[in-house]
Scaffold this active site. Sequence first.
Site, PDB file in Angstrom:
ATOM      1  N   THR A 204       0.498  -1.037   0.225  1.00 41.28           N
ATOM      2  CA  THR A 204       0.125   0.405   0.158  1.00 41.28           C
ATOM      3  C   THR A 204       0.477   1.023  -0.179  1.00 41.28           C
ATOM      4  OG1 THR A 204      -1.871  -1.075   1.450  1.00 41.28           O
ATOM      5  CG2 THR A 204      -2.043   1.184   1.529  1.00 41.28           C
ATOM      6  N   VAL A 233     -13.950  -3.607   1.720  1.00 44.39           N
ATOM      7  CA  VAL A 233     -13.055  -2.251   1.943  1.00 44.39           C
ATOM      8  C   VAL A 233     -12.110  -2.050   3.117  1.00 44.39           C
ATOM      9  CG1 VAL A 233     -13.362   0.290   1.617  1.00 44.39           C
ATOM     10  CG2 VAL A 233     -14.820  -1.137   0.482  1.00 44.39           C
TER      11      VAL A 233
HETATM   12  N1  ASP Z   1      -4.297  -1.449   4.782  1.00 42.98           N
HETATM   13  C1  ASP Z   1      -4.674  -2.235   4.061  1.00 42.98           C
HETATM   14  C2  ASP Z   1      -6.280  -2.090   3.926  1.00 42.98           C
HETATM   15  O1  ASP Z   1      -6.294  -3.362   4.285  1.00 42.98           O
HETATM   16  C3  ASP Z   1      -3.354  -2.686   3.321  1.00 42.98           C
HETATM   17  C4  ASP Z   1      -2.682  -3.019   3.630  1.00 42.98           C
HETATM   18  O2  ASP Z   1      -2.134  -1.114   4.059  1.00 42.98           O
HETATM   19  O3  ASP Z   1      -1.437  -3.537   3.485  1.00 42.98           O
HETATM   20  O4  ASP Z   1      -6.250  -2.113   2.774  1.00 42.98           O
END
Ligand code: ASP
Length: 345
Positions: A204, A233
């Site tokens: 991300t 989501v």
């Molecule tokens: N926070 C993101 C989600 O849960 C994934 C990530 O940051 O790796 O969609």
Amino acid sequence: MKKSLPFLFLLIMLAGCNSHEAGDTNTKKATKPEWAIVVHGGAGNIKVNKLTAKRKKALQEKLSEALAAGAAILQNNGQALDAVETTIRVLENSPLFNAGKGAVFNSEGVNELDASIMDGLTLNAGAVANVTTIKNPISAARKVMEVSPHVMLIKEGAERFAQEQGLEIVDPSWFYTKRRWESLQKAKERERNKLKNQTKKSGTVGCVALDKNGNIAAGTSTGGMTNKKYGRVGDSPIIGAGTYADNSCCGISATGHGEFFIRNVVAYDIAARVKYNNETIQTAANYVINNKLKALNANGGVIVLDKNGNITMPFNTSAMFRGYQYPGKKPKVFIFHDDEEKNGE
Ligand code: ASP
């Protein structure tokens, strides 16, 4: 006089502890810089020997390029919002990160993207979720913030809006990458074998910037988590969970297991601790990531930039792709915990 010297020394030490905390996950500026920018490319449990030198170099170069793009805007008196959007677009256009081009697949083999952005001056915010055709979701989030009266648009509605706003629309196949497709196949196999899902994948992206006018902006963009259920989501497009910015205290972008970040309102919790408890960003962010979330077995990290240009980047995984840049300095990027000790200022 003799007696007061040790007391004076103690006072200086205490003052120093408050304003110059340092460690492997944060950095402090003694004087307020004209501008500052911090970026992340996701947190995850990556083994040092599993990251090839080639991939490490590619990640470091792309993070530096993204930081430099945002830094150029800030140096030329540009807005924090523009710096955040531009920096995140660089990372969204790279297949290296789990955002835009490099997004992971959901359980149905679809790339569903989420993004959000927040303006610390007005507390205005915009987000898109579950979009499959918008090349740069961060730009769509910004349009939602600036052009619509809403905070979040999802699915086809968000896509139609983005098209009306003249943003680039692509075929969903544009987001296909072999690497992410293979990750989905592995995740499915683990599921079939009833093995625990591994949450080591990262990627991300997020950015927080402070401009010369003292405005803070923050943004986050993601493909979510591999094999997530269709329609799921995460925290990234949720204001207060994955993204938050308030000129009176700080800006935050998060990465990690989204369900925990939503339930713990991570970004806002950090901002509130700073604002109402007068905690430093180091104390607040470290507590939330390394105490609160760790106790729940929740993986992840945050980047935080305060109104004085201080930065902290704590994470409770083995790695978080991250970096920052200050005026007159080159971008600094890090991956593992001890990288800041080795390469920091
Ligand atoms: N926070 C993101 C989600 O849960 C994934 C990530 O940051 O790796 O969609």
